[in-house]
Design an enzyme around this catalytic site. Sequence first.
Site: not given
Ligand code: IPM
Ligand code: MG
Length: 369
Positions: A142, A254
């Site tokens: 990131y 997720d």
């Molecule tokens: C999360 C989201 C974020 C991430 C996005 C919105 C940048 O998917 O908090 O999981 O990838 O961290």
């Molecule tokens: Mg996410």
Amino acid sequence: MSTFDLLILPGDGIGTEIMTEVDRIITWFNKQGNITFNCEHDLVGGAAYDAHGCAITDAAMEKAQKADAVIFGAVGGPKWDDVPYEARPEAGLLRLRKDLGLFANLRPAICYPALAESSSLKTELVEGLDILIVRELTGGVYFGEPKEITDLGDGQKRAVDTQLYETYEIDRIARVAFDLAGKRGSLVHSAEKRNVMKTGVLWHEVVSKVHQESFSDIKLEHILADNCAMQLVRTPKQFDVIVTDNLFGDILSDVAAMLTGSLGMLPSASLGAADENGKTKAMYEPVHGSAPDIAGQGKANPIAMIASFAMALRYSCNLSAEADMVDKAVANVLDQGLRTADIMQDGKQLITTSEMGTAILNELEDLVA
Ligand code: IPM
Ligand code: MG
């Protein structure tokens, strides 16, 4: 009387609707008389871009630095697909995480008994599920540099992202995971891809060392991240705490979230290191996004947002009884059969975002009566 300063950043899409329900709960707590939450509201994401041309202003960042906790909704939406990359809505979220040093992202995946049947997995696989994903949040791909697209001039471009971890970053997130595991099931799975990535090799080495030196009473299993994804949908209850890097943590959380029945149920806490006074910077946000497809229709489930506020009560305000009460109010409302669309099942009662907020407030009233 305890007083806490909160910065409320609703963001975009359903972020504003679900935050309204948290605002109502905060107002309710303030009326009870023994705790005061001083709240400031500000813009983040697309909303900040529309007003100020950036995803979060320096002034809002300054408020975030001073607050006891930041309560964050969600950002993004197709409206901002074409804004400059540096100003895209997500940049506001990433700046908050990075500048506040929130390296530890705790993402619990708990299956409420009332919702076991709305999971896409068989009820017996998820009933009683209680996993904690500990995601590294300020490093990895990131933030690693270089991060760029270069025009090669022959009609071709080259895109580079850099996955980068240093020992201290892995060391500190491993400690958070082992520490939390000690208060739960005493089992940590460390997920990486050491079979193809150097960062995975270092991750494995550092986690093993921290374990050996300081947490040998906790059981540690190393698992490849792809296998971890597969095991999460095969036999999720084998997990207690999963510690992993920023990108794998994004994906695995997720997956874990969906096991519980809905992405709309899961809160998260992002914590920094304790300062010399033992104080920790913190931000609380739902795992789900801004869901522009259902925004403004009263369909959003405010539970992940409300449960995120409960995590703020627990971790930033040391109000565990109050946090338990909010969690209990949510569980009771689900037991009564009230459901937003995302968790609707046959024979249950479909309600709106604000009706869910009202039902939770009514439960809180009953719990203090
Ligand atoms: C999360 C989201 C974020 C991430 C996005 C919105 C940048 O998917 O908090 O999981 O990838 O961290
Ligand atoms: Mg996410």
